[in-house]
Design a protein around this motif. Structure first.
Motif, PDB file in Angstrom:
ATOM      1  N   HIS A 223       4.800   1.037 -12.422  1.00 19.49           N
ATOM      2  CA  HIS A 223       4.010   0.660 -11.266  1.00 19.49           C
ATOM      3  C   HIS A 223       4.799  -0.166 -10.491  1.00 19.49           C
ATOM      4  N   LEU A 224       4.669   0.197  -8.922  1.00 21.32           N
ATOM      5  CA  LEU A 224       5.670  -0.573  -7.950  1.00 21.32           C
ATOM      6  C   LEU A 224       4.935  -0.781  -6.846  1.00 21.32           C
ATOM      7  N   ARG A 225       4.826  -1.845  -6.156  1.00 22.73           N
ATOM      8  CA  ARG A 225       4.331  -2.333  -4.972  1.00 22.73           C
ATOM      9  C   ARG A 225       4.958  -3.160  -4.305  1.00 22.73           C
ATOM     10  N   PHE A 226       5.204  -2.772  -2.981  1.00 22.65           N
ATOM     11  CA  PHE A 226       5.592  -3.224  -1.787  1.00 22.65           C
ATOM     12  C   PHE A 226       4.658  -4.045  -1.010  1.00 22.65           C
ATOM     13  N   ASP A 227       4.658  -5.134  -0.649  1.00 25.68           N
ATOM     14  CA  ASP A 227       3.798  -5.738   0.495  1.00 25.68           C
ATOM     15  C   ASP A 227       4.380  -6.406   1.555  1.00 25.68           C
ATOM     16  N   PRO A 228       4.694  -5.486   2.658  1.00 22.14           N
ATOM     17  CA  PRO A 228       5.362  -5.954   3.774  1.00 22.14           C
ATOM     18  C   PRO A 228       4.450  -6.868   4.541  1.00 22.14           C
ATOM     19  N   PRO A 229       4.839  -8.291   4.889  1.00 22.45           N
ATOM     20  CA  PRO A 229       3.707  -8.938   5.574  1.00 22.45           C
ATOM     21  C   PRO A 229       3.291  -8.546   6.783  1.00 22.45           C
TER      22      PRO A 229
ATOM     23  N   ARG B 101       3.485   9.145   0.943  1.00 20.48           N
ATOM     24  CA  ARG B 101       2.164   8.542   1.342  1.00 20.48           C
ATOM     25  C   ARG B 101       2.437   7.432   2.340  1.00 20.48           C
ATOM     26  N   ASP B 102       1.419   6.799   2.590  1.00 21.26           N
ATOM     27  CA  ASP B 102       1.494   5.374   3.497  1.00 21.26           C
ATOM     28  C   ASP B 102       2.000   4.337   2.470  1.00 21.26           C
ATOM     29  N   SER B 103       0.905   4.461   1.633  1.00 18.47           N
ATOM     30  CA  SER B 103       0.775   3.064   0.843  1.00 18.47           C
ATOM     31  C   SER B 103       2.272   2.959   0.171  1.00 18.47           C
ATOM     32  N   LEU B 104       2.785   1.606  -0.044  1.00 14.82           N
ATOM     33  CA  LEU B 104       3.696   1.279  -0.709  1.00 14.82           C
ATOM     34  C   LEU B 104       3.602   0.972  -1.917  1.00 14.82           C
ATOM     35  N   ASP B 105       2.488   1.565  -2.714  1.00 17.53           N
ATOM     36  CA  ASP B 105       2.080   1.203  -3.842  1.00 17.53           C
ATOM     37  C   ASP B 105       2.104   2.515  -4.642  1.00 17.53           C
ATOM     38  N   VAL B 106       2.842   2.677  -5.791  1.00 17.87           N
ATOM     39  CA  VAL B 106       3.127   3.725  -6.480  1.00 17.87           C
ATOM     40  C   VAL B 106       2.879   3.570  -7.873  1.00 17.87           C
ATOM     41  N   GLN B 107       2.399   4.736  -8.691  1.00 15.23           N
ATOM     42  CA  GLN B 107       2.457   4.708 -10.038  1.00 15.23           C
ATOM     43  C   GLN B 107       2.916   6.065 -10.514  1.00 15.23           C
TER      44      GLN B 107
ATOM     45  N   ASN C  27       7.247  -8.082  -3.351  1.00 20.23           N
ATOM     46  CA  ASN C  27       6.879  -6.925  -4.384  1.00 20.23           C
ATOM     47  C   ASN C  27       6.952  -7.262  -5.834  1.00 20.23           C
ATOM     48  N   GLU C  28       6.233  -6.529  -6.420  1.00 19.26           N
ATOM     49  CA  GLU C  28       6.079  -6.378  -7.825  1.00 19.26           C
ATOM     50  C   GLU C  28       6.234  -5.107  -8.531  1.00 19.26           C
ATOM     51  N   GLY C  29       6.093  -5.324  -9.718  1.00 20.82           N
ATOM     52  CA  GLY C  29       6.326  -3.986 -10.608  1.00 20.82           C
ATOM     53  C   GLY C  29       6.080  -4.352 -12.045  1.00 20.82           C
ATOM     54  N   SER C  30       5.512  -2.870 -12.730  1.00 21.47           N
ATOM     55  CA  SER C  30       5.409  -3.344 -14.169  1.00 21.47           C
ATOM     56  C   SER C  30       5.668  -2.006 -14.688  1.00 21.47           C
ATOM     57  N   VAL C  31       5.722  -1.887 -16.092  1.00 22.28           N
ATOM     58  CA  VAL C  31       5.996  -0.882 -16.889  1.00 22.28           C
ATOM     59  C   VAL C  31       5.122  -1.015 -18.209  1.00 22.28           C
TER      60      VAL C  31
ATOM     61  N   GLU D  35       5.254  -3.102 -25.465  1.00 24.70           N
ATOM     62  CA  GLU D  35       4.244  -2.347 -24.710  1.00 24.70           C
ATOM     63  C   GLU D  35       4.274  -2.596 -23.367  1.00 24.70           C
ATOM     64  N   PHE D  36       4.476  -3.844 -23.007  1.00 23.65           N
ATOM     65  CA  PHE D  36       4.368  -4.154 -21.468  1.00 23.65           C
ATOM     66  C   PHE D  36       5.133  -4.808 -20.854  1.00 23.65           C
ATOM     67  N   LEU D  37       5.500  -4.821 -19.653  1.00 25.02           N
ATOM     68  CA  LEU D  37       6.433  -5.892 -18.832  1.00 25.02           C
ATOM     69  C   LEU D  37       6.028  -6.049 -17.474  1.00 25.02           C
ATOM     70  N   ARG D  38       6.074  -7.106 -16.675  1.00 31.10           N
ATOM     71  CA  ARG D  38       5.694  -7.119 -15.322  1.00 31.10           C
ATOM     72  C   ARG D  38       6.670  -8.223 -14.781  1.00 31.10           C
ATOM     73  N   TRP D  39       7.107  -7.832 -13.432  1.00 32.78           N
ATOM     74  CA  TRP D  39       8.070  -8.636 -13.007  1.00 32.78           C
ATOM     75  C   TRP D  39       7.623  -8.949 -11.524  1.00 32.78           C
ATOM     76  N   LYS D  40       8.192  -9.815 -10.740  1.00 29.40           N
ATOM     77  CA  LYS D  40       7.295 -10.022  -9.379  1.00 29.40           C
ATOM     78  C   LYS D  40       8.608 -10.833  -8.563  1.00 29.40           C
ATOM     79  N   SER D  41       8.548 -10.315  -7.168  1.00 33.80           N
ATOM     80  CA  SER D  41       9.697 -11.106  -6.454  1.00 33.80           C
ATOM     81  C   SER D  41       9.338 -12.644  -6.413  1.00 33.80           C
ATOM     82  N   LEU D  42      10.366 -13.354  -6.283  1.00 34.03           N
ATOM     83  CA  LEU D  42      10.241 -14.872  -5.961  1.00 34.03           C
ATOM     84  C   LEU D  42       9.762 -15.243  -4.528  1.00 34.03           C
TER      85      LEU D  42
END
Ligand SMILES: [Zn+2]
Ligand SMILES: [Zn+2]
Lengths: 404, 257
Positions: free
Chosen positions: B199-205, B94-100, B179-183, B165-172
């Motif tokens: 969950h992963l998300r990439f945000d190209p500028p 798909r187009d979106s760089l956002d996926v779960q 980009n960021e992700g969580s599980v 239960e939960f973990l979230r990370w983010k690019s510096l």
């Protein structure tokens, strides 16, 4: 290269002979690298017998889109354990073992439920199946990259993942040929009969008298079916059904109507269970059929669809339809027949690991000796010719056996 | 490389699909046949590659085949399809760089959380996609090596953690592609199995450079996320991941995708 009991020569160095697919109707015997242990639960086997399966013909004919040039064929085999990984506990070098074609892990929810061909953890290319099936299946040897891409058994050596779950020791009483069909043809046929929940007085009709069809008939007989009927058109196969599998037979080219004949044999009720084992596409794939369809619109294999439809019409009301042949994405499926007659459909790729131990017991007790399927023997070097004969069902061939 | 063009064409049609359209529900048979054959070819192309690119092509090929089978036109109108069918097939590009993506694993949540945080497991589960190195307790360095020397690297930091239960990370800050992700780990029933949702998300500028990099890398979070979860599950349930390393064929040794 026949002696490699342990230590020397199997560490991935050296070569071996293998029957490889190079394209449509292009099989060759090549020298390829020997497999070695990769994962901790692996074993490497020296293959002592391997057989061709009807479903291989689909590959040879070039219908399966995820074969790659040079892939090693073969998924039904027995062998001698050459070496085992550090995680393997129950299997030792030197043991003679039979291995089911679908690879199980033993740990996932499906394996724990005895639904081994649905294993979640053995297909390295699971993502190739998901868009089509909505899920992935277990991996299998020598049967396309969508189904795992593992090198097949028509070779001197083969790598077997999760050896503790997939290697079953062959009792001394059985020879390699007897054990060979416990790899796939027999458990597939047995599962098909098992699906029918056979009771006293039941009639079971089986479309197809190839390796799997014969094993389904023979198993139904073993399970106490009062009447087993085999349907095919090749005399040698019909003969085997009568002679070995305890079946009556119908040569569909010799009767006006298979349905009338079945009605006559069942007092007008129809068989209590119908097993479809035509063409033995038991490892056929949705991918294959999609590709077939795309390529040939509705495919060359209309006869298979016909057999399945015939089985539905023949089946008694409230009966069971057990499907071992695969109709992947067939869209001319007359659901109304099933619905209005209240027919139960059961189907799966073989859950071999669930059945192998009891089948080995049956064989040891002499209740069923499947070695009559092995009508011809070949060296690996004659592989291409063996497949040609197998396709043409020449000389009454049921299954060719290779002794690598 | 003609196959690359095919891939790009496929991506365009996937864009087309997600846009509103009044296309017919049933594509013509000829079109389906073409899509099926192209899908088969892409699948083949995909397995011939030993990279994330290969996975992408294989997935795209499978999706094309899927479309051929279902007779859905690339315009993809919704008439005649239920809501469930409208959902793109798993692994569809798909187009979106956002996926779960979700997967059920036969282990309690606490154990899975610990394994996820174990650097060795973490490194192995992402090995098909990126090289992940632990560079501090809550920091990782990610590196994706693409074709023709193109690469993408960033440092990421755990920004939220709820053990078990939960973990979230983010690019510096400074990452070329933020980009960021969580599980999330959700135990089921008696706690013997757990639903793991990644969950992963990439945000190209949006700059040309970043877009080009993403394009050249064939960064498909869908494929990457699905495979990472699958590898994680296999590692935890069986202690290994299925592999074709060293797999013999007349091509030689090894069939790594
Ligand atoms: Zn078979
Ligand atoms: Zn499993």
């Amino acid at each position: 290269m026949s002696d490699a009991t342990s230590g020397t020569g199997t560490e991935g160095i050296g070569e071996m002979r293998a029957l490889c697919w190079h394209g449509t109707n292009d099989l060759r015997v090549d020298s390829v690298p020997r497999p070695s242990l990769v994962n901790p639960n692996d074993a490497v086997l020296r293959v002592t017998a391997s057989t061709a399966c009807g479903s291989d013909l689909h590959i040879v004919d070039g219908y399966l889109p995820t074969m790659r040039e040079g892939d090693v064929l073969g998924h039904e085999f027995v062998g001698e354990v050459a070496e085992t990984g550090e995680g393997v506990e129950g299997v030792e070098a030197g043991e003679r073992v039979v291995v089911p074609s679908f690879i199980g892990c033993g740990a996932c929810a499906y394996c724990q439920d005895d639904l081994w061909s649905l294993c979640d953890n053995t297909n390295p290319n699971a993502e190739m199946q998901e868009p089509i099936l909505g899920d992935s299946t277990a991996g299998i040897y020598g049967y396309t990259h969508a189904f795992g891409g593992y090198a097949g058994s028509h070779a001197e050596y083969i790598r077997v993942p999760h050896a503790d779950e997939n290697c079953f020791q062959v009792p001394d009483e059985l020879d390699d040929t007897q054990a060979l069909f416990v790899s796939d043809a027999w458990p597939t046929g047995y599962m098909g009969a098992d699906f029918c929940d056979i009771e006293d007085g039941d009639t079971v009709a089986v479309w197809g008298c190839g390796g799997v069809g014969l094993m389904a008939q023979h198993s139904a007989d073993l399970m106490g079916a009062e009447q087993v009927i085999g349907i095919d058109r090749f005399p040698a196969r019909l003969h085997a059904a009568r002679e070995h599998a305890g079946a009556e037979t119908i040569d569909y080219t010799e009767v006006d109507s298979v349905l009338d004949r079945l009605d006559a044999l069942t007092g007008g009720r129809g068989p209590d269970a119908c097993i479809d084992a035509v063409g033995m596409e038991a490892h056929g794939t949705g991918v294959a059929h999609a590709y077939d369809r795309a390529k040939q619109q509705f495919g060359l294999h209309t006869d298979r669809g016909e057999a399945l439809r015939q089985a539905m019409v023949a089946c008694r009301k409230g009966g069971t339809l057990s499907i071992l042949g695969v109709y992947g994405l067939m869209d001319k499926f007359p659901l109304g027949i099933l619905m209005n007659k209240g027919i139960t459909v059961r189907t799966a790729q073989q859950h071999g690991q669930r059945y192998v131990p009891e089948l080995l017991d049956y064989a040891v007790e002499g209740e069923l000796d499947p070695s009559y399927l092995a009508t011809h023997e070949f060296s690996l070097e004659d592989g291409p010719e063996a497949y040609r004969m197998f396709r043409e069902k020449e000389d009454g061939m049921i299954r060719p056996v290779f002794r690598p | 490389m003609t196959s690359q063009h095919t891939q790009r064409g496929e991506r365009e049609s996937s864009k087309e699909r997600s846009g509103r359209s009044t296309g017919r529900t049933d594509s013509g048979r000829g079109r389906r046949v073409a899509a099926g054959v192209a899908g088969g070819a892409l699948l083949l192309y995909g397995v011939a590659r030993r990279s994330v690119r290969g996975v992408a092509a294989a997935v795209a090929g499978g999706w094309l085949l899927n479309r051929a089978i279902r007779g859905r036109s690339s315009g993809g109108g919704s008439a005649g399809w239920t809501a469930a069918e409208e959902r793109p097939a798993k692994g569809a590009p798909r187009d979106s760089l956002d996926v779960q993506r979700s997967m059920t694993v036969e282990r309690p949540a606490a154990e899975l959380y610990d394994r996820w945080r174990d650097p060795e497991t973490h490194e192995q589960m992402w090995a098909h996609f990126a090289e992940v190195d632990q560079i501090g307790e809550d920091r990782q360095h990610w590196a994706i090596a693409g074709p023709r020397g193109i690469s993408l690297e960033w440092d990421a930091e755990v920004v939220a953690a709820d053990p078990g239960e939960f973990l979230r990370w983010k690019s510096l800050p400074g990452a070329q592609v933020p980009n960021e992700g969580s599980v999330r780990f959700l135990e089921r029933g008696d706690g013997e199995e757990t639903e793991v949702t990644l969950h992963l998300r990439f945000d190209p500028p949006g700059g040309r450079v970043a877009t080009t990099v993403i394009d050249r890398l064939d960064l498909l979070p869908d494929a990457a996320a699905g495979k990472a979860l699958r590898r994680f599950k296999s590692l935890v349930e069986t202690g290994e991941t299925p592999t074709l390393e060293g797999n013999p064929s007349a091509r030689g040794q090894g069939d790594l995708l």
